[in-house]
Design a protein around this motif. Structure first.
Motif, mmCIF file in Angstrom:
data_model
loop_
_atom_site.group_PDB
_atom_site.id
_atom_site.type_symbol
_atom_site.label_atom_id
_atom_site.label_comp_id
_atom_site.label_asym_id
_atom_site.label_seq_id
_atom_site.Cartn_x
_atom_site.Cartn_y
_atom_site.Cartn_z
ATOM 1 N N PHE A 42 -8.540 8.043 10.659
ATOM 2 C CA PHE A 42 -8.509 7.445 9.319
ATOM 3 C C PHE A 42 -7.073 7.368 8.803
ATOM 4 O O PHE A 42 -6.655 6.348 8.227
ATOM 5 C CB PHE A 42 -9.384 8.276 8.381
ATOM 6 N N GLY A 43 -6.291 8.429 9.011
ATOM 7 C CA GLY A 43 -4.898 8.423 8.575
ATOM 8 C C GLY A 43 -4.064 7.391 9.327
ATOM 9 O O GLY A 43 -3.219 6.701 8.726
ATOM 10 N N VAL A 44 -4.290 7.253 10.641
ATOM 11 C CA VAL A 44 -3.569 6.241 11.427
ATOM 12 C C VAL A 44 -3.926 4.843 10.943
ATOM 13 O O VAL A 44 -3.055 3.955 10.819
ATOM 14 C CB VAL A 44 -3.895 6.408 12.924
ATOM 15 N N ALA A 45 -5.214 4.635 10.646
ATOM 16 C CA ALA A 45 -5.633 3.324 10.146
ATOM 17 C C ALA A 45 -4.973 3.022 8.807
ATOM 18 O O ALA A 45 -4.544 1.878 8.557
ATOM 19 C CB ALA A 45 -7.155 3.287 10.014
ATOM 20 N N LEU A 46 -4.852 4.017 7.923
ATOM 21 C CA LEU A 46 -4.180 3.802 6.641
ATOM 22 C C LEU A 46 -2.711 3.433 6.856
ATOM 23 O O LEU A 46 -2.166 2.566 6.159
ATOM 24 C CB LEU A 46 -4.289 5.053 5.779
ATOM 25 N N LEU A 64 -6.266 -2.106 -1.212
ATOM 26 C CA LEU A 64 -7.252 -1.470 -0.327
ATOM 27 C C LEU A 64 -6.683 -0.212 0.317
ATOM 28 O O LEU A 64 -7.365 0.805 0.435
ATOM 29 C CB LEU A 64 -7.693 -2.473 0.746
ATOM 30 N N THR A 65 -5.406 -0.276 0.715
ATOM 31 C CA THR A 65 -4.784 0.893 1.353
ATOM 32 C C THR A 65 -4.745 2.086 0.414
ATOM 33 O O THR A 65 -5.132 3.209 0.779
ATOM 34 C CB THR A 65 -3.364 0.545 1.820
ATOM 35 N N PHE A 66 -4.279 1.855 -0.831
ATOM 36 C CA PHE A 66 -4.160 2.976 -1.773
ATOM 37 C C PHE A 66 -5.529 3.436 -2.285
ATOM 38 O O PHE A 66 -5.704 4.614 -2.636
ATOM 39 C CB PHE A 66 -3.239 2.586 -2.923
ATOM 40 N N LEU A 67 -6.512 2.538 -2.298
ATOM 41 C CA LEU A 67 -7.871 2.946 -2.664
ATOM 42 C C LEU A 67 -8.434 3.906 -1.620
ATOM 43 O O LEU A 67 -9.000 4.950 -1.954
ATOM 44 C CB LEU A 67 -8.770 1.720 -2.796
ATOM 45 N N LEU A 68 -8.270 3.558 -0.344
ATOM 46 C CA LEU A 68 -8.747 4.444 0.721
ATOM 47 C C LEU A 68 -7.950 5.745 0.776
ATOM 48 O O LEU A 68 -8.493 6.808 1.070
ATOM 49 C CB LEU A 68 -8.665 3.722 2.066
ATOM 50 N N LEU A 71 -9.321 7.947 -1.818
ATOM 51 C CA LEU A 71 -10.602 8.481 -1.358
ATOM 52 C C LEU A 71 -10.385 9.670 -0.425
ATOM 53 O O LEU A 71 -11.081 10.693 -0.514
ATOM 54 C CB LEU A 71 -11.389 7.377 -0.637
ATOM 55 N N GLY A 72 -9.390 9.569 0.472
ATOM 56 C CA GLY A 72 -9.084 10.681 1.364
ATOM 57 C C GLY A 72 -8.603 11.903 0.623
ATOM 58 O O GLY A 72 -8.964 13.037 0.963
ATOM 59 N N LEU A 73 -7.778 11.699 -0.435
ATOM 60 C CA LEU A 73 -7.286 12.841 -1.210
ATOM 61 C C LEU A 73 -8.412 13.531 -1.966
ATOM 62 O O LEU A 73 -8.466 14.766 -2.046
ATOM 63 C CB LEU A 73 -6.205 12.367 -2.177
ATOM 64 N N GLU A 160 -17.957 26.980 8.563
ATOM 65 C CA GLU A 160 -17.219 25.738 8.352
ATOM 66 C C GLU A 160 -18.056 24.721 7.592
ATOM 67 O O GLU A 160 -19.282 24.827 7.497
ATOM 68 C CB GLU A 160 -16.761 25.145 9.677
ATOM 69 N N SER A 161 -17.354 23.712 7.069
ATOM 70 C CA SER A 161 -17.999 22.597 6.384
ATOM 71 C C SER A 161 -17.177 21.335 6.608
ATOM 72 O O SER A 161 -15.942 21.367 6.518
ATOM 73 C CB SER A 161 -18.120 22.876 4.878
ATOM 74 N N ARG A 162 -17.857 20.229 6.901
ATOM 75 C CA ARG A 162 -17.224 18.917 7.047
ATOM 76 C C ARG A 162 -17.732 17.951 5.988
ATOM 77 O O ARG A 162 -17.541 16.743 6.101
ATOM 78 C CB ARG A 162 -17.477 18.357 8.451
ATOM 79 N N PHE A 163 -18.391 18.485 5.000
ATOM 80 C CA PHE A 163 -18.923 17.700 3.891
ATOM 81 C C PHE A 163 -17.763 17.219 2.998
ATOM 82 O O PHE A 163 -16.807 17.973 2.798
ATOM 83 C CB PHE A 163 -19.890 18.583 3.090
ATOM 84 N N PRO A 164 -17.761 15.982 2.456
ATOM 85 C CA PRO A 164 -18.874 15.020 2.499
ATOM 86 C C PRO A 164 -18.741 13.918 3.538
ATOM 87 O O PRO A 164 -19.734 13.299 3.919
ATOM 88 C CB PRO A 164 -18.826 14.419 1.101
ATOM 89 N N LEU A 165 -17.521 13.591 3.996
ATOM 90 C CA LEU A 165 -17.315 12.422 4.845
ATOM 91 C C LEU A 165 -16.972 12.769 6.279
ATOM 92 O O LEU A 165 -16.870 11.870 7.120
ATOM 93 C CB LEU A 165 -16.202 11.536 4.248
#
Length: 326
Positions: A42-46, A64-68, A71-73, A160-165
């Motif tokens: 996801f980071g490479v795609a951004l 779109l880049t800053f929106l995603l 979302l990651g932050l 561990e937890s990988r929630f939500p994405l």
């Protein structure tokens, strides 16, 4: 060698940062967070999207880049909060025999909000998923193979937890000071005379009998107070009435299970004694146990069984599970 040195330093650092405790509350000092492989992609795609937006000076691509990115932050915060505040408490670990699976009970409790997508266990085995509702709790039982007698101390537990994405993983390594007592593996065999009934001192070579569980003598009519375990159901089903299996055992001395009277190595002797402790306790027959420097007076029932099995499990080993820590 560098890998072992790093593992030793990492273990010492964890001991200081997350010391062993029967109950642990996860907070910022005990939680670590890193991107997952999906998060790295996801980071490479951004980054590629940002380069394309700069190259073409496209405002929609910037948006779109800053929106995603935002979302990651936000995902970082939610992933951390999903694990923060979770309370883990150690439960009971029933004794098992060597070769079986030791079960460790844990209690997970929420501190005001729901915890979704939690997984815990001991890698490389698959982690066990669990959900905890807001202000609720959940009990989990995890298993480890009990390969040898003595105290089995569970290693640090991964939560561990990988929630939500699934873009990041928040985890912790907690030591709930879990330990289970492992009895020797029972091994059937015959006991020598010193381990069972012995001859009467007054009449050498002679031993009278009384009602017991050693040798089958035949069937007799049922009497009030007879154990239901000795009922002969086949005779009853054939219409022969209610009959009871009659046994006889040697009389005159207490039945002793003596370590020194057996042959073989130490573990073989303990396995044989373990088998006879289980058998005699199951038949409610009184017996005593003699080990080097340990003597357990004759008794019967579940309490005598547990005390003798504990002596066999810890014979020659530290009695405190903390002394056997790796």
């Amino acid at each position: 060698m560098p890998a072992r040195l790093f593992a030793a330093r990492w273990s010492r650092w964890l001991e200081r940062r997350i010391p062993p405790a029967r109950q642990v509350r996860l907070d910022q000092r005990r939680i670590f967070i890193l991107p997952t492989p999906q998060g790295l992609m996801f980071g490479v795609a951004l980054l590629l999207m940002l380069l394309a937006a700069i190259n073409y000076q496209n405002s929609l691509a910037y948006g779109l880049t800053f929106l995603l990115l935002s979302l990651g932050l936000v995902t970082i915060l939610h992933t951390y909060r999903n694990l923060a505040g979770l309370v883990l408490a150690a439960g009971e670990a029933p004794p098992v025999f060597a070769g079986e699976q030791a079960g460790f009970r844990l209690r997970l409790q929420s501190s005001g909000r729901a915890h979704r997508g939690i997984a815990l266990g001991w890698p490389p085995a698959p982690l066990q998923p669990v959900e905890i509702e807001a202000d609720g709790s959940s009990e989990v039982e995890l298993f480890l193979p009990a390969r040898q007698r003595g105290w089995l101390r569970a290693p640090r537990l991964r939560v561990e937890s990988r929630f939500p994405l699934g873009l990041l993983v928040a985890w912790s390594w907690v030591d709930l000071d879990l330990a289970a007592l492992v009895y020797p593996r029972p091994q059937s065999g015959e006991l020598p005379p010193a381990g069972g009934g012995v001859e009467d001192d007054e009449e050498p070579g002679m031993a009278s009998t009384r009602s017991g569980v050693d040798d089958f003598q035949g069937l007799r009519p049922y009497q009030s107070g007879d154990s239901r375990r000795r009922l002969h159901w086949k005779a009853w089903s054939r219409g022969q009435g209610l009959l009871v299996k009659d046994f006889a055992e040697l009389q005159g001395h207490d039945l002793w299970l003596d370590f020194d009277s057996l042959g073989g190595d130490r573990e073989a002797r303990l396995s044989l004694l373990c088998h006879w402790v289980v058998q005699l306790a199951g038949h409610e027959q009184p017996f005593g146990l003699r080990l080097p420097r340990v003597t357990r007076a004759p008794g019967s029932g579940a309490l005598q069984r547990d005390l003798c099995l504990r002596e066999l499990a810890l014979f020659g080993l530290p009695a405190n599970p903390a002394e056997g820590r790796p």
